[in-house]
Design an enzyme around this catalytic site. Structure first.
Site, PDB file in Angstrom:
ATOM      1  CB  THR A  59       8.215   1.159  15.978  1.00  0.00           C
ATOM      2  OG1 THR A  59       7.834   0.141  16.914  1.00  0.00           O
ATOM      3  CG2 THR A  59       8.909   0.523  14.815  1.00  0.00           C
ATOM      4  CD  GLU A  99       8.621   0.171  11.245  1.00  0.00           C
ATOM      5  OE1 GLU A  99       8.690   1.400  11.021  1.00  0.00           O
ATOM      6  OE2 GLU A  99       7.760  -0.337  11.982  1.00  0.00           O
ATOM      7  CE  LYS A 135     -11.510   0.670   5.847  1.00  0.00           C
ATOM      8  NZ  LYS A 135     -10.769  -0.271   6.644  1.00  0.00           N
ATOM      9  CD1 TRP A 194     -12.467   3.016   2.595  1.00  0.00           C
ATOM     10  CD2 TRP A 194     -10.294   3.047   2.072  1.00  0.00           C
ATOM     11  NE1 TRP A 194     -11.994   1.739   2.718  1.00  0.00           N
ATOM     12  CE2 TRP A 194     -10.656   1.715   2.401  1.00  0.00           C
ATOM     13  CE3 TRP A 194      -8.969   3.298   1.715  1.00  0.00           C
ATOM     14  CZ2 TRP A 194      -9.750   0.654   2.374  1.00  0.00           C
ATOM     15  CZ3 TRP A 194      -8.073   2.243   1.692  1.00  0.00           C
ATOM     16  CH2 TRP A 194      -8.458   0.941   2.017  1.00  0.00           C
TER      17      TRP A 194
HETATM   18  P1  AMP Z   1       7.764   6.695  12.508  1.00  0.00           P
HETATM   19  O1  AMP Z   1       8.252   5.335  12.274  1.00  0.00           O
HETATM   20  O2  AMP Z   1       7.498   6.994  13.943  1.00  0.00           O
HETATM   21  O3  AMP Z   1       8.638   7.707  11.868  1.00  0.00           O
HETATM   22  O4  AMP Z   1       6.342   6.810  11.812  1.00  0.00           O
HETATM   23  C1  AMP Z   1       6.171   6.508  10.466  1.00  0.00           C
HETATM   24  C2  AMP Z   1       4.781   6.908  10.039  1.00  0.00           C
HETATM   25  O5  AMP Z   1       4.613   8.312  10.125  1.00  0.00           O
HETATM   26  C3  AMP Z   1       4.482   6.588   8.600  1.00  0.00           C
HETATM   27  O6  AMP Z   1       4.140   5.237   8.410  1.00  0.00           O
HETATM   28  C4  AMP Z   1       3.328   7.533   8.312  1.00  0.00           C
HETATM   29  O7  AMP Z   1       2.099   7.041   8.813  1.00  0.00           O
HETATM   30  C5  AMP Z   1       3.701   8.745   9.113  1.00  0.00           C
HETATM   31  N1  AMP Z   1       4.359   9.740   8.254  1.00  0.00           N
HETATM   32  C6  AMP Z   1       5.665   9.991   8.131  1.00  0.00           C
HETATM   33  N2  AMP Z   1       5.876  10.998   7.254  1.00  0.00           N
HETATM   34  C7  AMP Z   1       4.663  11.378   6.810  1.00  0.00           C
HETATM   35  C8  AMP Z   1       4.195  12.364   5.872  1.00  0.00           C
HETATM   36  N3  AMP Z   1       5.011  13.200   5.238  1.00  0.00           N
HETATM   37  N4  AMP Z   1       2.854  12.435   5.658  1.00  0.00           N
HETATM   38  C9  AMP Z   1       1.996  11.623   6.295  1.00  0.00           C
HETATM   39  N5  AMP Z   1       2.370  10.690   7.185  1.00  0.00           N
HETATM   40  C10 AMP Z   1       3.681  10.561   7.440  1.00  0.00           C
END
Ligand code: AMP
Length: 545
Positions: A185, A330, A443, A448
């Site tokens: 991650t 994940e 907040k 929110w």
């Molecule tokens: P990663 O594991 O680096 O791909 O990051 C995942 C995170 O990216 C998710 O938990 C979201 O917070 C954000 N994310 C991924 N796709 C989107 C989307 N289409 N809109 C908003 N946030 C997103």
């Protein structure tokens, strides 16, 4: 009573075997680090992936060993996906945009024994090699006659490695739960944690991703993943394309608007995928050179929220449909995608736009819900935000080496759910909309405010290139929104004009208290806005009274 069907394991090698037999002449085109365009077919890929698996076997690589890559999107990276994964070893894709020390930390944590890299990343290899004693060979993915020599570091040549293998190698029939891929991650807080994908989860995910209302790829597509193969397996496109027999086009290191556009046109690309920040460069290039796409019909955008203004630009100006998608490392990564359903076709354009701007509907395989902090289920009314939980056969149950303990939360029936860390609403039709990362949500007065909504509105202003909203401490309201803006080159806009722009579009108490103009907004290794950095940058900032 048991069903009487054949028990065949779901293995990534069977995807490649299928592509070879049924789409053997479908093309894989790559812009190489060497600068030229390379082309071959799925049949050729299989021959070289087998030779690679054989060569690694001769080197002593065994089932479960981790082989790392620091590489762009290209045919050699794809060979490693299939060669290493197919033999039962684990492809560990590393994000080269991380700090070298962090890369070394990840390599050591993963226990990588070999690392293959594109020449662009040679300086990283030089920096980390002394820190990674467990890596037995550093493999340069380049033609033999371009092999670099580095004092004090022995490099293996990828082509020589392949030449030492036997293309008659046969893929082993592994247990489908065998690990195939490892991806850490992005780790904006604390150390990165590894998501370990299995053959089974990868094949099921690829099936789901290929469905018409998911990515909807087919043997008539020419697919260009801009999303890197070092970020969650390029959203599984390297598995989806051979599964359906699509042509693949890899951009290599050249991700600027001009290079991408030229490749789109030269290779008849019909389908692309990437994060919003990449498309900004491409759209700018098209506009300033008055260009059109001649073959592109759709693009998947995700990784961070795709602003509705970008969806409109693609569709109205350039005739390209945007498929807004959400997922995470994940989750292999696909969770939801936004596509219209039969009943939506009679809605007016504006109502359809609002649906398509959401992060969308789950694909079969992923179950999701929103809950309050004390785990009570929240209504699917499209307006109540809650913590988003997921479960499914391609969602992790724990991180590699048990890092961070048990990540799941449990419902009253004892079923484990993965807490995404995202805050979202879900409407009555099951369309999910992310309002924030839980740590970014503002907040204010006990309510929110969604920073994503405020950012999406800001980038709809013609003078705004990029926008980020963060919460600033406030004595009365706890927090109030601050809008941080990068202007479009040559454009002018004032704080007052931007604040005025929000009026009537959101509740008055959502409107940012102030605007700050900056040269650049910090982005993380996967192209997401680094809000932690912004909050640090504006730590001493005082809101106007
Ligand atoms: P990663 O594991 O680096 O791909 O990051 C995942 C995170 O990216 C998710 O938990 C979201 O917070 C954000 N994310 C991924 N796709 C989107 C989307 N289409 N809109 C908003 N946030 C997103």
């Amino acid at each position: 009573m048991q069903g009487l069907m054949m028990d065949m394991p779901l293995l990534v090698s069977s995807i490649l075997e299928h592509a070879t037999r049924h789409h053997g002449d479908a093309e894989i085109v790559s812009r190489r680090v060497e600068g030229d365009i390379h082309r071959y077919t799925y049949a050729d890929l299989n021959v070289r992936a087998r030779a690679l698996a054989s060569a690694f076997t001769l080197q002593g690589v065994a089932v479960g060993d981790r082989i790392a890559t620091l590489a762009w999107n290209g045919y050699r990276h794809l060979e490693i996906y299939y060669g290493v994964g197919g033999m039962g070893a684990v492809v560990h894709t590393i994000n080269p945009r991380l700090h070298p020390e962090q890369i070394a930390w990840i390599i050591n944590h993963a226990g990588d024994t070999h690392l293959a890299f594109d020449l662009t990343f040679l300086p990283i290899i030089q920096a980390i090699a002394p820190l990674c004693p467990g890596v037995k060979s550093w493999i340069a993915m380049v033609d033999g006659d371009r092999q670099p020599s580095v004092a004090g570091l022995e490099l293996v040549n990828y082509e020589e490695l392949i030449a030492s293998g036997d293309s008659g190698y046969r893929w082993p029939e592994l247990d489908e739960r065998t690990a195939v891929g490892l991806c850490y991650t992005s780790g904006t807080t604390g150390n990165p944690k590894g998501a370990m994908y299995a053959h089974r989860s990868t094949v099921l995910h690829a099936y789901a991703a290929a469905l018409p209302d998911a990515m909807g790829a087919s043997a008539r597509d020419s697919v260009l993943p801009v999303v890197p193969m070092f970020h969650v397996n390029a959203w599984s496109i390297p598995y989806v394309c051979p599964l359906v027999g699509a042509k693949m086009v890899f951009p290599g290191p050249n991700l600027d608007g001009k290079s991408l556009y030229e490749l789109f046109e030269a290779e008849g690309v019909t389908y692309a995928a990437g994060v919003p920040t990449v498309w900004q460069g491409l759209l700018q290039h098209l506009r300033s050179n008055k260009l059109r796409f001649s073959t592109l019909t759709r693009t998947v955008i995700g990784g961070s929220a795709c602003p509705p203004a970008m969806i409109d630009a693609f569709r109205i100006e350039f005739g390209v449909d945007v498929i807004h998608a959400w997922g995470m490392t994940e989750m292999s990564p696909l969770g939801t995608l936004s596509r219209l359903q039969l009943k939506h076709l009679k809605l007016d354009e504006n109502a359809q736009r609002q649906i398509l701007a959401k992060q969308g509907h789950v694909v079969f395989g992923v179950d999701m819900k929103i809950v309050s902090d004390d785990m009570a289920d929240l209504p699917w009314d499209g307006s109540t935000p809650g913590n988003l939980l997921v479960r499914g056969p391609w969602v992790i149950r724990e991180y590699f080496r048990g890092e961070g303990g048990d990540p799941l939360v449990y419902d009253a029936d004892g079923r484990g759910w993965f807490p995404t860390g995202d805050v979202a609403t879900i409407d009555a039709d099951g369309y999910m909309q992310i309002t924030d990362r839980s740590k970014d949500v503002i907040k204010s007065g006990g309510e929110w405010i969604s920073t994503i909504d405020l950012e999406n509105l800001a980038v709809a202003h013609p003078a705004v290139a990029q926008a980020a909203v963060i919460g600033i401490a406030h004595p009365k309201w706890d927090e109030r929104p601050l809008l941080i803006v990068v202007k479009q080159p040559g454009a002018e806009v004032t704080r007052e004009e931007l604040i005025e722009f929000y009026k009537g579009k959101v509740a008055n108490w959502w409107i940012p208290d102030d605007v700050q103009f900056v040269e650049a907004i910090p982005l993380g290794a996967t192209g997401k806005i680094l809000k932690t950095k912004l909050r640090e940058q504006f730590r001493d900032y005082q809101l106007p009274q």
